[in-house]
Write an enzyme that holds these catalytic residues in place. Sequence first.
Site, PDB file in Angstrom:
ATOM      1  N   ASP A 119      35.651   5.782  81.600  1.00 32.27           N
ATOM      2  CA  ASP A 119      34.309   5.874  81.030  1.00 32.27           C
ATOM      3  C   ASP A 119      33.753   4.587  80.434  1.00 32.27           C
ATOM      4  O   ASP A 119      32.794   4.021  80.930  1.00 32.27           O
ATOM      5  CB  ASP A 119      34.281   6.953  79.952  1.00 32.27           C
ATOM      6  CG  ASP A 119      34.632   8.330  80.482  1.00 32.27           C
ATOM      7  OD1 ASP A 119      35.300   8.411  81.522  1.00 32.27           O
ATOM      8  OD2 ASP A 119      34.257   9.321  79.850  1.00 32.27           O
ATOM      9  N   CYS A 187      39.247  11.424  86.463  1.00 35.58           N
ATOM     10  CA  CYS A 187      38.948  12.835  86.728  1.00 35.58           C
ATOM     11  C   CYS A 187      37.904  12.932  87.840  1.00 35.58           C
ATOM     12  O   CYS A 187      36.898  12.225  87.817  1.00 35.58           O
ATOM     13  CB  CYS A 187      38.437  13.507  85.466  1.00 35.58           C
ATOM     14  SG  CYS A 187      39.565  13.379  84.065  1.00 35.58           S
ATOM     15  N   SER A 462      30.051  14.265  77.453  1.00 40.70           N
ATOM     16  CA  SER A 462      30.946  13.873  78.540  1.00 40.70           C
ATOM     17  C   SER A 462      30.217  14.065  79.857  1.00 40.70           C
ATOM     18  O   SER A 462      29.337  14.926  79.984  1.00 40.70           O
ATOM     19  CB  SER A 462      32.205  14.739  78.507  1.00 40.70           C
ATOM     20  OG  SER A 462      32.911  14.635  79.721  1.00 40.70           O
TER      21      SER A 462
END
Length: 547
Positions: A119, A187, A462
Amino acid sequence: MNEKFVGTDAIMRRAMLKGCGFGDDDIKTKPHIGIVNTYNEGAPGHAHLKQLSEVIKQGVWAAGGVPFEFGAPSTCGDMIVGEEELKFELAGRDVVAQAVEYVSTVHQFDGLILLASCDNIIPGVALGAIRMNIPSIILTGGSMLVGEYQGEEILPCDVGVMTMGKDAESERVKEIENVACMCPGACSTMGTANSMQIMMEVLGLTLPGVSTIPAVYADKQRASRLAGKRIVDMVKEDLKPSNVLTRETFLNAVTTDIAMGGSTNVILHLIALAREAGVELTVDDFDRIGRNVPCVCGVKPSGDYTIVDFHNAGGVPAMLKELQSLLYLDSKAITGETLQEIINKASNKNPDVIRSMDNPITSDGGLTILRGNLAPNSAIIRSSSVPESMKKFSGRARVFHRDQDGAKAIKEGKIQPGDVMVIRYEGPKGAPGMKEIMLSTDALVAHGLDDSVGLVTDGRFSGFNRGPIVGHITPEAFEGGPLALVEDGDIISVDIKEATLTIDISEEEMKRRGANWQQPEPKVKQGMMRLYSKMCRSAEEGAGMTL
């Protein structure tokens, strides 16, 4: 001849490198390439980067350069979900950039390859590369493969919802834990990690077609070796980030982010990167482009597919080919190719995963900028993941000052259909650090309220999150923005089509409440987060530590 390491003034530098085992030829005649490795054996997105670094070095040596690997910090944000310390994550972006700047400046590298997967780490190394402005390649670590539970795909983003309220020692929970992260890699949804991996390719800072290669594919190693070779040529060509990063390139990234239903965090990161590069980019660019760009990417949460499916369908070049009528095709990548030349070689192998603009997932784009008397400057909603029934909604405000308190209220049955949760003092200065509001959003989904309850916040989300949730509200509550003045029972309205976020109280009442408002005490009074809170900009300016 490497002039930095020749002559009397360089004796000490040469002596230091000889102490590391390098010889005169390597020190004096070859390009010195810094390998920025954000390896972290406790973070799945970064656990495999040590191996990729070794392959990069092979490419550098083969092309006549000398690799010098050094570490930069990385984290996995999911390690701290549910804890107050989640606020550290966005501020970590600036820490990573400073690490790159610090080591690269002292060691006088001629070029950089920057390894990162997740991220805030990807934009962190990108900020560092832009700041150094020497030939640089950002090599992304790719995504993990997809797990399976009882015959169905399972992704890390499913874990919280599937196990909420369950016995942590039950066989079901253990089985889900065992398969949610099948291997190293980011992910595999269109979360912030994969959104930013893709952005590096659209910005031209990595090799075409490689950003979404899954972490464990052999292709990732081949791409790493090619990157090692390419960076040596880039040093000879003196091809720097400033040669690639134009306003047109950033506008291509904005268009692509909206079309792929990218994470709302991308807005923060692109604005911060553009500021570092000296390129004009504002929330208004996202607003203007977002009104005319459809969402064509079927990766979760906008669709039913994963990043692995997206890569196998042709990846970034295939998506850009579908969008080419909206893009500046003369923009260049670090290979020296134009975007037009790159997409000419691309093909879309699965039009269900990567749609055409004539057959989009949604016609209104993946992101919408909202404004109104509750968000005078701006707010953001990921419109492609909002149920049709909630694209226009109003409800009673339920006010909380922490994500944890909001989640607790949901679990105790205190939030009802028709409510609009307000979670404030979680912005860049208020948290500080602009915390991701993940507990409350996951709890809404787990309790079946994500199609009947709204949530607005000056924090962020998120990339996993979905539903009628509005973030990045500016001015933030800690700065005395309207969000600080909301009271339980006020009526809040969101209209995605009209791009508005409003509260149904008079201007006079707003002024009265504002006159009585007092800024809360800072939550953090020392350390890096105190420095961040003092130096960070607002969310619509990228929330970075800049003067």
